[in-house]
Structure formats: structure tokens, C-alpha cells
Design an enzyme around this catalytic site. Sequence first.
Site, PDB file in Angstrom:
ATOM      1  N   GLN A 188       2.006 -10.752  -4.367  1.00 35.08           N
ATOM      2  CA  GLN A 188       0.564 -10.530  -4.506  1.00 35.08           C
ATOM      3  C   GLN A 188       0.277  -9.825  -5.819  1.00 35.08           C
ATOM      4  O   GLN A 188       1.053  -8.977  -6.246  1.00 35.08           O
ATOM      5  CB  GLN A 188       0.069  -9.613  -3.390  1.00 35.08           C
ATOM      6  CG  GLN A 188       0.136 -10.189  -2.010  1.00 35.08           C
ATOM      7  CD  GLN A 188      -0.385  -9.182  -1.005  1.00 35.08           C
ATOM      8  OE1 GLN A 188       0.144  -8.089  -0.876  1.00 35.08           O
ATOM      9  NE2 GLN A 188      -1.441  -9.543  -0.303  1.00 35.08           N
TER      10      GLN A 188
ATOM     11  N   ASP B  94      -1.458  -7.212  -6.470  1.00 37.90           N
ATOM     12  CA  ASP B  94      -2.057  -6.230  -5.570  1.00 37.90           C
ATOM     13  C   ASP B  94      -2.363  -4.925  -6.297  1.00 37.90           C
ATOM     14  O   ASP B  94      -1.555  -4.446  -7.082  1.00 37.90           O
ATOM     15  CB  ASP B  94      -1.043  -5.957  -4.451  1.00 37.90           C
ATOM     16  CG  ASP B  94      -1.697  -5.383  -3.222  1.00 37.90           C
ATOM     17  OD1 ASP B  94      -2.937  -5.258  -3.215  1.00 37.90           O
ATOM     18  OD2 ASP B  94      -0.967  -5.059  -2.274  1.00 37.90           O
TER      19      ASP B  94
ATOM     20  N   ARG C  75       6.050 -11.789   5.193  1.00 36.73           N
ATOM     21  CA  ARG C  75       5.273 -11.826   6.424  1.00 36.73           C
ATOM     22  C   ARG C  75       5.766 -12.996   7.251  1.00 36.73           C
ATOM     23  O   ARG C  75       5.850 -14.120   6.758  1.00 36.73           O
ATOM     24  CB  ARG C  75       3.776 -12.011   6.127  1.00 36.73           C
ATOM     25  CG  ARG C  75       3.188 -10.823   5.414  1.00 36.73           C
ATOM     26  CD  ARG C  75       1.716 -10.996   5.198  1.00 36.73           C
ATOM     27  NE  ARG C  75       1.225  -9.929   4.334  1.00 36.73           N
ATOM     28  CZ  ARG C  75      -0.012  -9.877   3.845  1.00 36.73           C
ATOM     29  NH1 ARG C  75      -0.872 -10.835   4.138  1.00 36.73           N
ATOM     30  NH2 ARG C  75      -0.380  -8.872   3.070  1.00 36.73           N
TER      31      ARG C  75
ATOM     32  N   HIS D  25      -8.162  -1.654  -1.458  1.00 39.06           N
ATOM     33  CA  HIS D  25      -7.027  -2.581  -1.597  1.00 39.06           C
ATOM     34  C   HIS D  25      -7.647  -3.849  -2.157  1.00 39.06           C
ATOM     35  O   HIS D  25      -8.660  -4.306  -1.621  1.00 39.06           O
ATOM     36  CB  HIS D  25      -6.402  -2.962  -0.261  1.00 39.06           C
ATOM     37  CG  HIS D  25      -6.076  -1.835   0.672  1.00 39.06           C
ATOM     38  ND1 HIS D  25      -4.802  -1.578   1.095  1.00 39.06           N
ATOM     39  CD2 HIS D  25      -6.866  -0.923   1.283  1.00 39.06           C
ATOM     40  CE1 HIS D  25      -4.820  -0.553   1.949  1.00 39.06           C
ATOM     41  NE2 HIS D  25      -6.058  -0.139   2.078  1.00 39.06           N
TER      42      HIS D  25
ATOM     43  N   LYS E 209     -13.746  -6.077   4.448  1.00 40.40           N
ATOM     44  CA  LYS E 209     -13.405  -6.644   3.140  1.00 40.40           C
ATOM     45  C   LYS E 209     -14.418  -7.667   2.668  1.00 40.40           C
ATOM     46  O   LYS E 209     -15.148  -8.255   3.477  1.00 40.40           O
ATOM     47  CB  LYS E 209     -12.013  -7.269   3.188  1.00 40.40           C
ATOM     48  CG  LYS E 209     -11.856  -8.277   4.304  1.00 40.40           C
ATOM     49  CD  LYS E 209     -10.443  -8.857   4.332  1.00 40.40           C
ATOM     50  CE  LYS E 209     -10.329  -9.935   5.384  1.00 40.40           C
ATOM     51  NZ  LYS E 209      -9.253 -10.877   5.182  1.00 40.40           N
TER      52      LYS E 209
ATOM     53  N   CYS F  47       0.798  -1.242   0.000  1.00 36.90           N
ATOM     54  CA  CYS F  47       0.000   0.000   0.000  1.00 36.90           C
ATOM     55  C   CYS F  47       0.828   1.287   0.000  1.00 36.90           C
ATOM     56  O   CYS F  47       0.488   2.253  -0.683  1.00 36.90           O
ATOM     57  CB  CYS F  47      -0.924   0.063   1.205  1.00 36.90           C
ATOM     58  SG  CYS F  47      -1.416  -1.508   1.888  1.00 36.90           S
TER      59      CYS F  47
ATOM     60  N   HIS G  16      -4.216  -0.891  -5.657  1.00 34.39           N
ATOM     61  CA  HIS G  16      -4.858   0.097  -4.798  1.00 34.39           C
ATOM     62  C   HIS G  16      -5.583   1.075  -5.699  1.00 34.39           C
ATOM     63  O   HIS G  16      -4.971   1.647  -6.594  1.00 34.39           O
ATOM     64  CB  HIS G  16      -3.826   0.773  -3.909  1.00 34.39           C
ATOM     65  CG  HIS G  16      -3.245  -0.181  -2.928  1.00 34.39           C
ATOM     66  ND1 HIS G  16      -2.110  -0.897  -3.181  1.00 34.39           N
ATOM     67  CD2 HIS G  16      -3.698  -0.588  -1.714  1.00 34.39           C
ATOM     68  CE1 HIS G  16      -1.866  -1.700  -2.149  1.00 34.39           C
ATOM     69  NE2 HIS G  16      -2.817  -1.538  -1.250  1.00 34.39           N
TER      70      HIS G  16
HETATM   71 ZN    ZN Z   1      -3.037  -2.466   0.518  1.00 38.42          ZN
END
Ligand code: ZN
Length: 589
Positions: A328, A330, A310, A457, A411, A281, A332
Site C-alpha cells: 500500500q 500508506d 491479508r 489513515h 472513511k 498503522c 498516517h
Molecule cells: Zn492505518
Amino acid sequence: MGKNPAAKKKQDADFIATLRHSAAHVMAQAVQQFYPGAKLTIGPSIEEGFYYDFDYDGTFSPDDFPKIEQRMREIIEKDQPFVREEISKEDAVSFFIERGEPYKVELLEDIADEQVTLYRHDDFIDLCRGPHLPSTGGVKAFKLLSVAGAYWRGDERNKMLQRIYGTAFPTQKELDAYLTMLEEAKRRDHRRLGQELDLFSIHEEAGAGLVIYHPKGALLRFLLEDFERREHLKRGYHLVVGPQILKLDLWKRSGHFDNYKDYMYFTEVEGQEYALKPMNCLAHMLIYKSGQRSYRDLPLRYFELGRVHRHERSGVLHGLLRVREFTQDDAHILCRPDQLHDEIRAILTFVKDVMAIFGFSYELEVSTRPEKSIGNDTDWEMATKALMDVLKEEGLAYDVNEGEGAFYGPKIDVKLKDALGRRWQCATIQCDFTMPERFDLSYIGSDGAKHRPVMLHRVILGALERFIGILIEHYGGAFPLWLSPVQATILTVTDRNIPYGEQVYQRLRAEGIRVEQDFRNEKLGFKIREAQVQKIPYMLVIGDKEQETGTIAPRRRDGTDLKGMELERFLASIQDERQIPEAHSSKRR
Ligand SMILES: [Zn+2]
Ligand SMILES: [Zn+2]
């Protein structure tokens, strides 16, 4: 009138959980009869069955299962009622001290209530909230599955206990179907196939939970990445790349440090503290902040195949499914509040189109505010409502997971169902009003004033490692042609055919087919079997006849023998099948 399906589903799930937990009590009783001195700890029902953890000096072995199961059947036959008793906590403590069950005493110490409940059947008594079936006779079809070590309270500083897993179903038929599925799952285990197909490895010496992709596994991943980049560009996303480490102060500002530090890795260079990113992010927000944004610029959709770290506890690591470093898909999305619904809707469509390509069906869940979280109530309510509103508008059914949201927002989780009917969490859409606030993101509205954007996200496949693990098991290693690291192999019948085989090989290479050759002096049947074990989609057999007529004899990995044909015809026939597929957008409104 039919029942509300969600309520019916909940009722069924509650019944199965009660059934399984009752089976756990019956098992615990049987275990204590065979192993005097085995101390009770906890024995919950879980998604696919139940377990009970015991503290016992000896070792439980699956070889003992038949006799434990036999004893369980006897207890079930006696049809003993499960009796609920409410007593004071104090009395319960003395009771369990007397019975030599120290773990129950420890559990009691954590209970705030003055009154607690015990459940008794026959001479077995457990500290338990219930509920239970009316009697042991209600447990019908069950099976003990495995023994594993488990730390008391999941903490590696505590004593190692022995856990016996089992499962129970309302009918024998359902149990049999489940056991067949387990066998098939074992056959498809991605750790085993990953090795057999030479896709990846994980080395204790390099670090647990860190995946090393071998050439074929890496290729598989690049193909998925190519697919993703194209799909995102098609849908108006910008591709971006952020750094692997960012200054610690930034993670403090975002709330990650306070809420997520147990999962993060830290490093210090020249007195400056950094954290390896556990999420993507922050860099995306800095891109947003790098310029003045107007209402006309929004939405801005930043996409990154972002590698994150992680720290997961070693006990939960599992092949590709639970790792410490992963990538990911990912994104945004920063948008105006009035664009929020359309953006959520477009992501849901994206998920639908992509899952159709892999043949996954799925269910949706909305996860709400967890205990550890940032932001105010109004924002959380607004964000949760936005997600639920779109699901309702689209007529999509969903379950609610109380308290399972991300620390910065609620989410929608997508639970996909694989070829064996197992459920996997992959895609997620998170709605966040908090992060834009913390980073003071703004845009100039049509009124000329500054406004706050909303941030979504979202991931579609989720972690690529995990998704690849799921794909391996979903397809049993037999990937569709476009995803197969090796698409074809050329098998010669005799050494005479090698020069022609070489020609065919070169032609396929030039065409961009991922091709291997097996020109060894081995029996054809042997070569075919090996290629089948490797799940190579096409085997092109080349013998004297093919050589004379300038043809090839293709076979599919399932054993289908295609008739001999010219190479060009074969190429034309797989033209569509080998293209990276397009996720065809279902019509947007
Ligand atoms: Zn995020
Ligand atoms: Zn119980």
C-alpha cells in the site's frame, strides 16, 4: 426546478436493480422449465446485472443460453404481472417444503419476522422481499452471460451450486454498449496482458494470491514507487519503514486481533507469537510515541510503501485485483484537531492531482460505522462529521455507504472510473480518534497540557498490485512513455545495419532510455508487428539509408511513421514525455 441529482441517481439505481432482479425471476422460471429438479437458492441483482444460483445435478452450459433466452422472451411477451403476497412464515415453510425447495426453507428459518412476502408471476413463486416491476413485460433488453460455480452461502464447506449470470438494461442500446465494453474488457484483461507483456505471474505452487513480478512488471512498479516517493516528499511527508511482523500483543491492543483476525497470518518463534502486518498503522504510531511531541511539531505525516498480508478467501482472489500480499502507499497523519480539516483537504487535492496524471475521473463516497467496530459514538460522530464537512466546504458531491467504514473509523472512498467507464475503489481517507487513544498518543499543547492527536489513515493509489492491474486494463497495456518498462526498440533492416544499430543502442542506453534491440534476421514487418504486440512506444528502424545519413526512422506503436531524423533530435523530442510526471498541486487555499 430540477431534481436533487443524488436523489435522482438513487432512483435510477433502484429502478435498474428492480429491473434486473425481475429478470432474475424470469430466468429462474425458464431454467426450471428446461431443467426440472433445479432447486432455487438466491437470485439478487448485482452492480452490473443479476444472477441466480441453482442446485442441479446436471450441468448448465452456455450452449443452452439461446434456448433459455428464447423462453425468457416468451415469458416477457406474456406480460405476466408480478404479484406480491404476504403470508405467515409457517405457511411459507410448508409451501416451499411441498414445492421441493429446501433452500427456501433454510432461508425462511433465518428470518425473524412472523410474516414474509412471496412474489408470483405465472406459475413461478419465489420467497422475496421485492420490489419487482409491475409485470414481466417490463423486462426489455437482457442477456445471459456466463455460468460459474458458487458455494451455498459463499461457504466452501457447503454444496457447490451453479450460478448463471446475466444482465438487463432499460434499452437495447444500453445493453449493446455494455456488451461492447465487456468485449473490450476481455481484450484488456490484465491477467492475459500480464502474461503477453511478461509483467507478472501467480503460481499455485507458490501460493494463490501471491504475485511474482517479472523484470518488466517490477520495473513498472519501481517507476510508480519513485513517482510516489517524490510526490510525498514534496507534500511534507516523512518516508518510514516498519517491520513485516509485530508481536501479537500489539495487535490485540490495537483492536486488529479482535476485529480483523480472520484476515491475518500468525507465526510463532521461540514461544513468542507474532502476526504478519495486515496494515501499517502500528509501527507509525510507535514512531510517533518514540519522542515527546509538541503542538508545533504537528502535523506529522508518515509515509510507507508498506507490504501487508491479508488472508482473502480463495474464491475471491482475482489476478492482481484481489491478492493476499500487496503493497500500500500508506500514510498516517497525526495532527491537532484544529488541523484536521486542512489535512483532509490536502489529501483530497493530492488524490485529484495524481488521478489527473493517469486520466482517471472519480466519485466520492463516505462510509460510516460498521457493526464490528471499536471506539465510542461521540468520536465516530466527530470523525464522520469532519470528513463530510470538508467535502461540503469543497463543494464535492458524495454518496453515503452506511456501515462500510473501517473498524476504527469512518472513511472517504474514492471510486475511480477507468477508460471503459468501470468503477474501482482505490484511494481512501480514514479518520480515527480511537487508535491514538488505545496507544495513548499525546502532544503538549500551547497551554502546556497533554492533548490527544487525531490520526488519519490514507492511501492514494491503494494497493500497488491492484492499481497496476487497473492501469494495465485502463491503458490496454499501452502505458505512457514514462511508465513503459521498455520505451524503445531498435529494428535493423538487414545484418549490414547491426554495427550502426549497436551504436544507436549504446547512445540510448547512456541517455537512460529503456531500450531493446531486435537485430534478428527477420522481415522488418514481422519485427514491427511483434514490437506493436509488446506495446513498445517507439520503434527505431535502421536501414542502409539511416546508416549512411546517420539518422533513425522512428515509428510509434499506433503505426504513425515519423520522418527520418537525427538521433539527437529524436531524444530531444521525447524529453518531456519520458520524465516521471509531476502531480501539479492545484492551488491550495
Ligand atoms: Zn492505518
Ligand atoms: Zn425476487
